[in-house]
Write a protein that holds these residues in place. Structure first.
Motif, mmCIF file in Angstrom:
data_model
loop_
_atom_site.group_PDB
_atom_site.id
_atom_site.type_symbol
_atom_site.label_atom_id
_atom_site.label_comp_id
_atom_site.label_asym_id
_atom_site.label_seq_id
_atom_site.Cartn_x
_atom_site.Cartn_y
_atom_site.Cartn_z
ATOM 1 N N ALA A 40 -1.118 44.178 91.591
ATOM 2 C CA ALA A 40 0.197 43.848 91.398
ATOM 3 C C ALA A 40 0.556 44.492 90.046
ATOM 4 C CB ALA A 40 0.726 42.396 91.348
ATOM 5 N N LEU A 41 -0.326 44.169 89.034
ATOM 6 C CA LEU A 41 -0.071 44.976 87.710
ATOM 7 C C LEU A 41 -0.048 46.417 87.462
ATOM 8 C CD1 LEU A 41 -2.252 42.425 85.649
ATOM 9 C CD2 LEU A 41 -0.008 42.576 85.401
ATOM 10 N N GLY A 42 -0.932 46.934 88.460
ATOM 11 C CA GLY A 42 -0.932 48.490 88.695
ATOM 12 C C GLY A 42 0.509 49.068 89.210
ATOM 13 N N ILE A 43 0.945 48.245 90.346
ATOM 14 C CA ILE A 43 2.027 48.654 90.900
ATOM 15 C C ILE A 43 3.345 48.534 89.962
ATOM 16 C CG2 ILE A 43 3.725 47.880 92.489
ATOM 17 C CD1 ILE A 43 1.500 46.983 94.453
ATOM 18 N N ALA A 44 3.414 47.422 89.062
ATOM 19 C CA ALA A 44 4.457 47.170 88.266
ATOM 20 C C ALA A 44 4.122 48.441 87.004
ATOM 21 C CB ALA A 44 4.264 46.041 87.441
ATOM 22 N N ARG A 45 3.054 48.689 86.638
ATOM 23 C CA ARG A 45 2.909 49.937 85.656
ATOM 24 C C ARG A 45 3.602 51.294 86.238
ATOM 25 N NH1 ARG A 45 -2.261 50.849 83.070
ATOM 26 N NH2 ARG A 45 -0.938 51.950 81.355
ATOM 27 N N ARG A 46 3.144 51.459 87.589
ATOM 28 C CA ARG A 46 3.530 52.764 88.375
ATOM 29 C C ARG A 46 5.052 52.707 88.456
ATOM 30 N NH1 ARG A 46 -1.257 51.813 90.779
ATOM 31 N NH2 ARG A 46 -0.093 51.023 92.376
ATOM 32 N N GLU A 47 5.648 51.336 88.631
ATOM 33 C CA GLU A 47 7.058 51.317 89.062
ATOM 34 C C GLU A 47 7.697 51.667 87.568
ATOM 35 O OE1 GLU A 47 10.308 48.325 90.383
ATOM 36 O OE2 GLU A 47 8.548 48.357 91.519
ATOM 37 N N LEU A 48 7.302 51.126 86.335
ATOM 38 C CA LEU A 48 8.008 51.377 85.353
ATOM 39 C C LEU A 48 7.846 52.905 84.647
ATOM 40 C CD1 LEU A 48 6.630 48.709 82.874
ATOM 41 C CD2 LEU A 48 8.860 49.306 83.596
ATOM 42 N N ALA A 49 6.797 53.490 85.073
ATOM 43 C CA ALA A 49 6.870 54.961 84.836
ATOM 44 C C ALA A 49 7.280 55.887 85.760
ATOM 45 C CB ALA A 49 5.192 55.416 85.090
ATOM 46 N N LEU A 50 7.431 55.632 87.219
ATOM 47 C CA LEU A 50 7.865 56.649 88.015
ATOM 48 C C LEU A 50 8.888 56.158 88.904
ATOM 49 C CD1 LEU A 50 4.363 56.948 89.739
ATOM 50 C CD2 LEU A 50 5.339 58.276 87.877
ATOM 51 N N TRP A 51 9.271 55.094 89.138
ATOM 52 C CA TRP A 51 10.392 54.514 90.174
ATOM 53 C C TRP A 51 11.693 55.382 89.599
ATOM 54 C CZ3 TRP A 51 9.824 52.493 94.613
ATOM 55 C CH2 TRP A 51 10.908 52.124 95.179
ATOM 56 N N GLN A 52 12.238 55.352 88.648
ATOM 57 C CA GLN A 52 13.733 55.905 88.275
ATOM 58 C C GLN A 52 13.642 57.250 88.701
ATOM 59 O OE1 GLN A 52 15.067 55.361 84.346
ATOM 60 N NE2 GLN A 52 17.151 55.561 84.834
ATOM 61 N N GLY A 53 12.663 57.984 88.205
ATOM 62 C CA GLY A 53 12.637 59.543 88.616
ATOM 63 C C GLY A 53 12.454 59.705 90.082
ATOM 64 N N LEU A 54 11.817 58.896 90.842
ATOM 65 C CA LEU A 54 11.407 59.106 92.364
ATOM 66 C C LEU A 54 12.744 58.642 93.120
ATOM 67 C CD1 LEU A 54 7.809 57.566 92.658
ATOM 68 C CD2 LEU A 54 8.597 59.932 92.794
ATOM 69 N N MET A 55 13.442 57.618 92.638
ATOM 70 C CA MET A 55 14.709 57.333 93.341
ATOM 71 C C MET A 55 15.763 58.311 93.043
ATOM 72 S SD MET A 55 13.900 54.627 95.330
ATOM 73 C CE MET A 55 12.548 55.871 95.442
ATOM 74 N N ALA A 56 15.899 58.998 92.011
ATOM 75 C CA ALA A 56 16.815 60.101 91.744
ATOM 76 C C ALA A 56 16.415 61.227 92.778
ATOM 77 C CB ALA A 56 16.775 60.301 90.230
ATOM 78 N N GLU A 57 15.104 61.428 92.803
ATOM 79 C CA GLU A 57 14.621 62.483 93.648
ATOM 80 C C GLU A 57 15.159 62.019 95.055
ATOM 81 O OE1 GLU A 57 10.277 64.242 94.918
ATOM 82 O OE2 GLU A 57 10.590 63.755 93.070
ATOM 83 N N ASP A 58 14.843 61.026 95.529
ATOM 84 C CA ASP A 58 15.321 60.505 96.889
ATOM 85 C C ASP A 58 16.781 60.680 97.138
ATOM 86 O OD1 ASP A 58 13.618 59.293 98.818
ATOM 87 O OD2 ASP A 58 14.834 57.622 98.782
ATOM 88 N N GLN A 59 17.607 60.291 96.128
ATOM 89 C CA GLN A 59 19.017 60.332 96.079
ATOM 90 C C GLN A 59 19.562 61.715 96.493
ATOM 91 O OE1 GLN A 59 21.319 57.937 93.250
ATOM 92 N NE2 GLN A 59 23.275 58.616 94.238
ATOM 93 N N ARG A 60 19.043 62.734 95.619
ATOM 94 C CA ARG A 60 19.128 64.018 95.752
ATOM 95 C C ARG A 60 19.085 64.720 97.042
ATOM 96 N NH1 ARG A 60 17.280 64.160 90.477
ATOM 97 N NH2 ARG A 60 15.333 64.703 91.105
ATOM 98 N N ALA A 61 17.794 64.306 97.649
ATOM 99 C CA ALA A 61 17.338 64.775 98.954
ATOM 100 C C ALA A 61 18.401 64.222 99.922
ATOM 101 C CB ALA A 61 15.908 64.485 99.209
ATOM 102 N N LEU A 62 18.725 62.904 99.968
ATOM 103 C CA LEU A 62 19.615 62.247 100.699
ATOM 104 C C LEU A 62 20.971 62.777 100.797
ATOM 105 C CD1 LEU A 62 19.212 58.399 100.727
ATOM 106 C CD2 LEU A 62 19.091 59.772 102.610
ATOM 107 N N ALA A 63 21.419 63.125 99.610
ATOM 108 C CA ALA A 63 22.852 63.900 99.383
ATOM 109 C C ALA A 63 22.732 65.376 100.052
ATOM 110 C CB ALA A 63 23.010 64.076 97.981
ATOM 111 N N THR A 64 21.713 65.722 99.791
ATOM 112 C CA THR A 64 21.525 67.306 100.645
ATOM 113 C C THR A 64 21.385 67.208 101.978
ATOM 114 O OG1 THR A 64 20.540 67.982 98.769
ATOM 115 C CG2 THR A 64 20.139 69.377 100.751
#
Length: 116
Positions: A40-64
């Motif tokens: 769980a701590l590993g997931i939390a660390r990865r979410e802090l580091a990656l989540w915002q960028g990955l969700m922005a990537e997801d949103q761009r792909a969905l919009a396209t």
């Protein structure tokens, strides 16, 4: 920025559990629960580091894919609706595969290594 950062606190907690606590645990149940906490701590660390960028990537792909702008959750809901209606846009499978891979980069990156 104030120190320690949230990531540093999570890292220190994980190191303490892994190096100091885990080796002393004889009870299999407590050992398992400690491993779950480390995960769980590993997931939390990865979410802090990656989540915002990955969700922005997801949103761009969905919009396209859908041909319009919008919030990620709204666009994902629209895609789900289209799929249920049998009107999935071309490229839906590729989007969904990439969408799941983005989520796995946070939740379980080793899974992606085993099953590319």
């Amino acid at each position: 920025m104030d120190r320690p950062t949230l990531d540093e606190l999570l890292e220190a907690t994980a190191e303490f559990l892994e190096r100091e606590i885990l080796p002393t645990l004889a009870d299999p149940r407590l050992r398992f629960q400690t491993l779950v906490a480390l995960n769980a701590l590993g997931i939390a660390r990865r979410e802090l580091a990656l989540w915002q960028g990955l969700m922005a990537e997801d949103q761009r792909a969905l919009a396209t894919l859908l041909g319009r702008e919008g919030e990620g959750a709204e666009l994902l809901g629209e895609l789900a609706h289209r799929i249920r209606q049998g009107q999935a846009p071309e490229g839906t499978f590729a989007f969904l595969k990439a969408h799941v891979a983005r989520k796995l980069r946070v939740a379980s990156p080793r899974y992606l290594e085993r099953y590319p």
